[in-house]
Design a protein around this motif. Structure first.
Motif, PDB file in Angstrom:
ATOM      1  N   HIS A 254      71.560  71.639 116.653  1.00 51.45           N
ATOM      2  CA  HIS A 254      72.313  70.663 115.865  1.00 51.45           C
ATOM      3  C   HIS A 254      73.791  70.793 116.218  1.00 51.45           C
ATOM      4  O   HIS A 254      74.297  71.912 116.342  1.00 51.45           O
ATOM      5  N   HIS A 341      61.948  73.268 110.451  1.00 51.92           N
ATOM      6  CA  HIS A 341      62.662  71.991 110.567  1.00 51.92           C
ATOM      7  C   HIS A 341      63.125  71.752 112.001  1.00 51.92           C
ATOM      8  O   HIS A 341      62.859  70.694 112.581  1.00 51.92           O
ATOM      9  N   TYR A 342      63.823  72.730 112.572  1.00 53.34           N
ATOM     10  CA  TYR A 342      64.394  72.497 113.896  1.00 53.34           C
ATOM     11  C   TYR A 342      63.346  72.553 115.002  1.00 53.34           C
ATOM     12  O   TYR A 342      63.485  71.873 116.024  1.00 53.34           O
ATOM     13  N   GLN A 345      62.181  69.097 115.017  1.00 54.65           N
ATOM     14  CA  GLN A 345      63.190  68.213 115.612  1.00 54.65           C
ATOM     15  C   GLN A 345      63.201  68.331 117.134  1.00 54.65           C
ATOM     16  O   GLN A 345      63.311  67.326 117.850  1.00 54.65           O
ATOM     17  N   SER A 349      62.317  65.261 119.598  1.00 49.40           N
ATOM     18  CA  SER A 349      63.277  64.829 120.611  1.00 49.40           C
ATOM     19  C   SER A 349      62.634  64.799 122.000  1.00 49.40           C
ATOM     20  O   SER A 349      62.853  63.875 122.786  1.00 49.40           O
ATOM     21  N   ALA A 378      57.675  61.730 113.231  1.00 49.76           N
ATOM     22  CA  ALA A 378      58.878  61.377 112.484  1.00 49.76           C
ATOM     23  C   ALA A 378      58.528  60.875 111.087  1.00 49.76           C
ATOM     24  O   ALA A 378      59.230  61.178 110.109  1.00 49.76           O
ATOM     25  N   ASP A 383      61.785  61.658 108.953  1.00 52.04           N
ATOM     26  CA  ASP A 383      62.946  61.711 109.842  1.00 52.04           C
ATOM     27  C   ASP A 383      63.462  60.295 110.109  1.00 52.04           C
ATOM     28  O   ASP A 383      63.067  59.628 111.068  1.00 52.04           O
ATOM     29  N   HIS A 386      65.300  59.501 113.741  1.00 51.19           N
ATOM     30  CA  HIS A 386      64.507  59.193 114.924  1.00 51.19           C
ATOM     31  C   HIS A 386      63.639  57.953 114.732  1.00 51.19           C
ATOM     32  O   HIS A 386      63.356  57.242 115.693  1.00 51.19           O
ATOM     33  N   THR A 423      69.985  65.424 116.295  1.00 47.78           N
ATOM     34  CA  THR A 423      69.091  65.924 115.264  1.00 47.78           C
ATOM     35  C   THR A 423      69.713  65.762 113.890  1.00 47.78           C
ATOM     36  O   THR A 423      70.930  65.661 113.744  1.00 47.78           O
TER      37      THR A 423
END
Length: 489
Positions: A254, A341-342, A345, A349, A378, A383, A386, A423
């Motif tokens: 991020h 979470h990441y 993401q 991505s 997503a 999300d 995205h 993100t």
């Protein structure tokens, strides 16, 4: 000149591991704020050095609005340079040529030199080829004369890197890494997003698409102001390992997803450069390979220590990465919410970027399959950032019947390919229920705000189109609209 910054380093991870676990994931948050003395000028600071590189290849003349926009944008970027900044403008074709100053060096920004530079830029014409590595090599040469400065390059291109090999570009990027930050911009629809992302990742900058030539001037001006706001030239994460632990990867997650190089310092220590800093916050995903064999059970064991360093000095309180091997399956099955979470993401991505690649190579079936998986992921994650990007590529986002848009243009694919790396912050709220998203433009409609729809301002300083719900610069959610008055800043 630079402002003093205070840094904070925090870590979040689940330390409980089963005896079979070999990977430990942690999220590092680094925040830079104005120091206790305020954002005052440090007279002994390193100053800034700037090189603007403009693609003047023949394709910039088709349509001629591109080269005209490049001239205006470069003049606008020069105009916002503070006095005392060292700078140069370079013309990029199949070779690199000095535009201003005429000699191979940097000028000192002043009213007179900025005027002369704008005059020189006004004569740029589009003729020649494209060799991005050659352009960056000249930028490195110019910036090398000021090693202590906060060094930055702004690069614009509209075409593929056709006049040098990928190997040549890779060699130049390796030589430039750690020397300066480069923000890369693409204009038109004839360039390769992966090339710009490669440049931005290697040189700790950003890569973005400028949708219309008319938008280039504002983008250059804002990018230059952001570069001048940097106050620390170089910071790096130092990770001291307790054998047999080792770093598998460290990547920024991020505001964008970017892999960081892992450089050995000694047999137990590695460093990851993070580029230059202003007042901002970034998050990093650190993955360690660990081994619980013959390690104590039921207690915390340090497997690594993470420091943030600026120059030779520590810049924040170090944090320990702990492992706690246990036979309790309930404990070891927990996943830290920030890691989850990441990780999601990053995967999302990658799905979108791979889908854009498949579309660009003509594999429409694979592209639809990847975009469908991205929509599902997503939607499950809520999300909105995205999902908004995916709506530019496919219909059926809300119904699940995903198919490519009939009016899909390569410019949209390029734009989303670059924006896919943005993100959402962990815990960042989506749009409020009483603030439904304004619809994006329909087929053939302009994406610029209308006369009664002012741009939406973000606290980072960027102004996004009126229909945007997330900042195009930092990716954060934009403030809700005031339905009774103007857009809230």
């Amino acid at each position: 000149m630079r402002s003093r910054l205070d840094f904070d380093l925090t870590i979040g991870h689940d330390r409980f591991l089963s005896t079979r676990d070999r990977h430990l994931h942690a999220i590092l948050t680094v925040t830079a704020r104005a120091g206790q003395s305020g954002a005052g000028v440090d007279p002994d600071g390193p100053g800034h050095a700037e090189v603007i590189v403009i693609d003047c290849s023949e394709s910039m003349a088709y349509p001629p609005t591109k080269i005209a926009a490049a001239r205006r944008a470069t003049a606008a970027a020069v105009a916002v340079l503070p006095d005392g900044i060292r700078f140069a403008v370079v013309e990029g074709t199949h070779e690199a040529r000095m535009v201003y100053p005429r000699h191979r060096g940097l000028a000192i920004s002043s009213p007179a030199t900025r005027h002369d530079a704008r005059q020189a830029v006004s004569t740029l014409v589009a003729i020649g080829g494209t060799a991005i590595g050659t352009w960056l090599e000249l930028a490195r040469e110019l910036l090398a004369t000021h090693p202590e400065a906060i060094r930055h390059t702004l690069l614009l291109t509209d075409g593929r890197n056709q006049h040098e090999t990928p190997q040549r570009l890779a060699e130049v990027l390796a030589g430039c890494a750690g020397q300066f930050v480069c923000d890369a911009r693409g204009i038109g629809d004839g360039w390769e997003p992966r090339e710009l992302m490669r440049v931005a990742e290697a040189l700790h900058g950003t890569a973005d698409a400028v949708r219309r030539p008319a938008d280039l001037e504002a983008d250059f001006r804002e990018t230059m102001r952001a570069a001048m706001a940097k106050q620390v030239a170089r910071a790096r994460l130092r990770i001291a390992l307790v054998p047999p632990a080792r770093v598998l990867y460290c990547r920024q997650v991020h505001p964008t997803v970017t892999d960081l190089p892992v450089t050995p310092v000694d047999d137990r220590t590695v460093e990851c450069p993070t580029g230059s800093w202003g007042e901002e916050s970034r998050e990093y995903h650190l993955c360690l390979e660990v081994d619980g064999t013959d390690r104590p059970r039921g207690e915390d064991v340090r497997v690594a220590r993470v420091d943030l360093r600026v120059g030779d000095a520590p810049a924040a309180r170090p944090e320990n990465v702990l492992a706690h091997w246990t036979d309790d399956l309930l404990l070891s099955s927990r996943i830290d919410p920030r890691v989850a979470h990441y990780t999601g993401q990053e995967q999302l991505s990658q799905l979108i970027a791979d889908g854009c690649d498949a579309y660009d190579t003509g594999d429409r079936e694979a592209a639809v399959g990847l975009f469908r998986r991205a929509v599902e992921a997503a939607t499950a994650a809520g999300d909105a950032l995205h999902l908004e990007q995916l709506r530019l590529l496919v219909d059926g986002v809300d119904t699940g019947t995903v198919r490519l848009r009939d009016d899909l243009a390569r410019l949209d694919v390029i734009n989303v390919a670059l924006r896919s790396s943005f993100t959402m912050h962990d815990g960042e709220p989506g749009p409020a229920p009483d603030d439904p998203p304004a619809p994006g433009p329909g087929p053939g409609e302009s994406r610029a705000p209308g006369p009664d729809e002012p741009p939406r301002a973000c606290p980072c300083g960027h102004r996004s189109p009126s229909w945007a719900r997330f900042c195009e610069n930092c990716g954060k959610g934009l403030p809700a609209r005031d339905r009774t008055g103007p857009v809230q800043a």
